[in-house]
Every structure is written in C-alpha cells, then in structure tokens.
Design a protein around this motif. Structure first.
Motif, short mmCIF file in Angstrom:
data_model
loop_
_atom_site.label_atom_id
_atom_site.label_comp_id
_atom_site.label_asym_id
_atom_site.label_seq_id
_atom_site.Cartn_x
_atom_site.Cartn_y
_atom_site.Cartn_z
N TYR A 99 0.89 -1.30 0.09
CA TYR A 99 0.04 -0.06 0.10
C TYR A 99 0.98 1.12 -0.05
N SER A 151 2.69 1.63 -3.25
CA SER A 151 1.75 1.80 -4.53
C SER A 151 1.10 3.16 -4.56
N ARG A 195 -4.90 5.36 -10.14
CA ARG A 195 -5.62 4.27 -9.16
C ARG A 195 -4.60 3.37 -8.92
N VAL A 237 -3.17 0.13 -7.05
CA VAL A 237 -4.18 -1.13 -6.88
C VAL A 237 -3.03 -1.84 -6.00
N ARG A 260 -2.76 -5.59 -3.87
CA ARG A 260 -3.01 -6.97 -3.63
C ARG A 260 -2.39 -7.41 -2.56
N ILE A 288 -7.96 -7.49 -3.39
CA ILE A 288 -7.70 -6.45 -4.40
C ILE A 288 -8.32 -5.25 -3.80
N VAL A 327 -8.43 -0.97 -4.45
CA VAL A 327 -8.30 0.01 -5.65
C VAL A 327 -8.50 1.40 -4.80
N TYR A 328 -7.64 2.38 -4.99
CA TYR A 328 -7.58 3.68 -4.54
C TYR A 328 -7.62 4.88 -5.41
N ARG A 329 -8.25 5.94 -4.94
CA ARG A 329 -8.37 7.21 -5.84
C ARG A 329 -7.86 8.34 -5.11
N HIS A 344 -11.27 3.28 -3.16
CA HIS A 344 -12.47 3.27 -4.20
C HIS A 344 -13.20 2.09 -4.15
N CYS A 385 -12.73 -2.37 -3.09
CA CYS A 385 -12.00 -3.66 -2.31
C CYS A 385 -12.88 -4.66 -2.42
#
Length: 133
Positions: free
Chosen positions: A46, A49, A67, A69, A71, A108, A110-112, A122, A124
């Motif tokens: 995290y 990324s 975005r 991502v 994992r 997974i 995903v963030y914004r 965003h 999960c």
C-alpha cells in the motif's frame, strides 16, 4: 447470495468477457470489508503503491488516471477465519454455482486521489485465487 449469482451470470454472458466464466464476489459483512481495508492500508505494498501514484500525480499525470492497486493475501489480511468473510458465485457453461475460494485467495483494493491530498478507497473485493489477478 442471489445478487452475486446474478452478477456472475451477467459477466459470463458479456461479449467483452474474454474468459470462459464470470465471477462475482462479496464480503459476508461490513466488518469483513472494514477489516480488509484496514489490513491493506498497513502493508508495504500500500505504501509503495500510493507513493508511486503520488509521484505520478506530482509529474502531472491526471488524477482520473491514477488508481493505485494493492493486492494482499486474504489469509494475511483477515486471519485464519478469512474464508468465512468472503463469498461469491461463478457462472460458466455448466450454470451458476457458489464459488470456492482457494488457499491463495487475494484481496484487491483500488484507491483514488482524495481532493486535498491522500488516498481514498475506491473499491475492495476478494478474488478466489491468484489466477484472478
């Protein structure tokens, strides 16, 4: 569960789907999603990324294209009872059936970009195995 069965069937029937199946997964509770998000945000992946995404923003990349991502293994994030916190369905030529999550199931996230700085979750979701990545 019927919602994930319906979504799996829709994904399977989608002409843009290049796989021979359609998956739809979900969390079994809001608590499971919260635990997953907290665990993801404590990982090195995290931090790495979001740092790389921030560097891209600083270089002028559009926020709408940024975005990060992340994992993470489901077992690592959710603990030994991880399999009770995820559910889903798979649709294929044989019909729709409950999904089996393998020992290598992943989460997974995903963030914004958040206006004013930082990152906001965003989406999960769990995937049944590493092949789903």
């Amino acid at each position: 569960p019927t919602e994930t069965a319906r979504r799996a069937l829709v994904r399977y029937q989608d002409p843009a789907n290049r796989q021979s199946y359609g998956d739809a997964t979900r969390w079994t509770s809001d608590r499971a999603l919260t635990r997953a998000a907290i665990a993801v945000e404590q990982t090195r992946e995290y931090r790495d990324s979001t740092a790389a995404a921030q560097a891209a923003l600083d270089r002028g990349q559009q926020a709408s294209l940024t975005r990060p991502v992340v994992r993470v293994a489901a077992r690592d994030a959710l603990g030994p009872d991880w399999s009770r916190q995820v559910a889903g369905h798979r649709a294929d030529a044989n019909g729709v059936r409950p999904m089996h999550f393998e020992d290598d199931a992943m989460l997974i996230a995903v963030y914004r970009p958040r206006s004013g700085g930082g990152w906001i979750l965003h989406t999960c979701y769990p995937v049944p195995d590493r092949r789903g990545l």
